[in-house]
Design a protein around this motif. Structure first.
Motif, PDB file in Angstrom:
ATOM      1  N   ILE A 179       1.262  -1.183   0.280  1.00 35.23           N
ATOM      2  CA  ILE A 179       0.393   0.075  -0.033  1.00 35.23           C
ATOM      3  C   ILE A 179       0.963   0.909  -0.186  1.00 35.23           C
ATOM      4  O   ILE A 179       0.081   2.443  -0.409  1.00 35.23           O
ATOM      5  N   LEU A 180       1.851   1.309   0.889  1.00 37.64           N
ATOM      6  CA  LEU A 180       2.742   2.144   0.472  1.00 37.64           C
ATOM      7  C   LEU A 180       3.139   2.910  -0.904  1.00 37.64           C
ATOM      8  O   LEU A 180       3.255   4.157  -0.938  1.00 37.64           O
ATOM      9  N   THR A 209       1.965  10.956   5.370  1.00 37.27           N
ATOM     10  CA  THR A 209       2.609   9.414   6.013  1.00 37.27           C
ATOM     11  C   THR A 209       1.711   8.170   6.442  1.00 37.27           C
ATOM     12  O   THR A 209       0.004   8.842   6.927  1.00 37.27           O
ATOM     13  N   LEU A 210       2.779   7.445   7.258  1.00 37.14           N
ATOM     14  CA  LEU A 210       1.635   5.989   7.367  1.00 37.14           C
ATOM     15  C   LEU A 210       1.974   5.962   9.233  1.00 37.14           C
ATOM     16  O   LEU A 210       3.623   5.471   8.816  1.00 37.14           O
ATOM     17  N   THR A 211       1.443   5.649  10.144  1.00 35.92           N
ATOM     18  CA  THR A 211       1.950   5.637  11.626  1.00 35.92           C
ATOM     19  C   THR A 211       1.075   4.383  11.837  1.00 35.92           C
ATOM     20  O   THR A 211      -0.080   4.706  11.955  1.00 35.92           O
ATOM     21  N   THR A 258      -2.123 -10.525  -0.574  1.00 36.93           N
ATOM     22  CA  THR A 258      -1.459 -10.221  -0.804  1.00 36.93           C
ATOM     23  C   THR A 258      -1.736  -9.647  -1.906  1.00 36.93           C
ATOM     24  O   THR A 258      -2.463 -10.905  -2.700  1.00 36.93           O
ATOM     25  N   MET A 259      -1.125  -8.710  -2.949  1.00 33.10           N
ATOM     26  CA  MET A 259      -1.605  -7.953  -4.337  1.00 33.10           C
ATOM     27  C   MET A 259      -0.952  -9.724  -4.950  1.00 33.10           C
ATOM     28  O   MET A 259      -1.111 -10.541  -6.378  1.00 33.10           O
ATOM     29  N   PRO A 290      -9.015  -6.194  -0.669  1.00 38.47           N
ATOM     30  CA  PRO A 290      -9.294  -5.419   0.491  1.00 38.47           C
ATOM     31  C   PRO A 290      -8.082  -4.159   0.399  1.00 38.47           C
ATOM     32  O   PRO A 290      -8.341  -2.546   1.169  1.00 38.47           O
ATOM     33  N   ARG A 291      -7.285  -4.505   1.523  1.00 41.15           N
ATOM     34  CA  ARG A 291      -5.916  -3.759   1.533  1.00 41.15           C
ATOM     35  C   ARG A 291      -5.563  -2.614   0.113  1.00 41.15           C
ATOM     36  O   ARG A 291      -5.472  -1.269   0.022  1.00 41.15           O
ATOM     37  N   THR A 292      -5.712  -2.760  -1.080  1.00 39.79           N
ATOM     38  CA  THR A 292      -5.537  -1.657  -1.733  1.00 39.79           C
ATOM     39  C   THR A 292      -6.876  -1.162  -1.688  1.00 39.79           C
ATOM     40  O   THR A 292      -6.770   0.440  -2.322  1.00 39.79           O
TER      41      THR A 292
END
Length: 225
Positions: A23-24, A32-34, A194-195, A212-214
């Protein structure tokens, strides 16, 4: 554009490098992702002994920091997730993503809160129309749970299981279950898929796969673009 801080809460332990590597690359430079983990302060042994689901519990599966799979019940993890929502908001995030497709009661939050399950079901229902879809869940004891949960959303399914945290060959085996069935598409019903797994399932079945993640990250980017 000013920097936007996003909180990501896993029901397991942070960091979830298995999710962020997919996803990054989708996030713009100004985001930014925390990460926050509901189980960050617990050991694997404590989770498995204290949070083990009983027969009638909603079963959830996630990943520990060392990569091990952990299985536990929703009612134990819910207050820990709420604590992490409160912490993320206190630390100034503009939005929060929940790294879980499980079903939860409504959480208390002040900022935009992206909970995958209701979005996932709503989108799948619209895309499926009156067709049946395939559902892949991590654990065998989540299969019956999937028929119940997706059925409540008015969606007819064929479900099977293979954990994204164990052997990749099991994903291939599970994908074969869907081959030649009359399905509109397949949903991988866990943020752990995962992808790479998505693409392998597509190759085996010839069907589109909703990941779902993407999906939730693309919704997030749309909200802040």
């Amino acid at each position: 554009m000013k920097q936007i801080k996003i909180g990501a809460i896993t029901i397991g332990q942070a960091p979830r490098t298995d999710i962020t590597r997919d996803i990054l690359p989708l996030l713009p430079d100004y985001m930014t992702l925390t990460e926050y983990g509901a189980l960050d302060d617990m050991t694997y042994e404590e989770v498995m002994s204290q949070f083990a689901p009983s027969e009638d519990d909603e079963v959830l599966v996630s990943r520990m920091r060392d990569g091990r799979q952990a299985k536990f019940t929703e009612r134990f993890i819910r207050p820990l997730v709420q604590q992490k929502i409160d912490q993320a908001e206190a630390e100034g995030v503009s939005a929060i993503i929940l790294f879980c497709t499980g079903v939860f009661p409504e959480f208390r939050h002040q900022v935009l809160f992206i909970e995958p399950q209701p979005l996932f079901h709503a989108i799948a229902a619209k895309l499926a129309g009156n067709q049946k879809i395939g559902i892949l869940v991590p654990e065998p004891d989540q299969v019956e749970q999937a028929y119940h949960t997706w059925g409540k959303s008015g969606i007819s399914i064929e479900a099977t299981s293979a954990s994204p945290y164990l052997e990749f060959d099991k994903i291939v085996e599970a994908a074969s279950f869907f081959k030649d069935k009359d399905l509109a598409f397949i949903c991988t019903d866990c943020m752990g898929f995962t992808m790479e797994m998505k693409h392998r399932i597509q190759e085996i079945t010839g069907l589109p796969v909703l990941l779902p993640r993407t999906l939730v990250v693309r919704i997030l980017c749309e909200m802040f673009s």
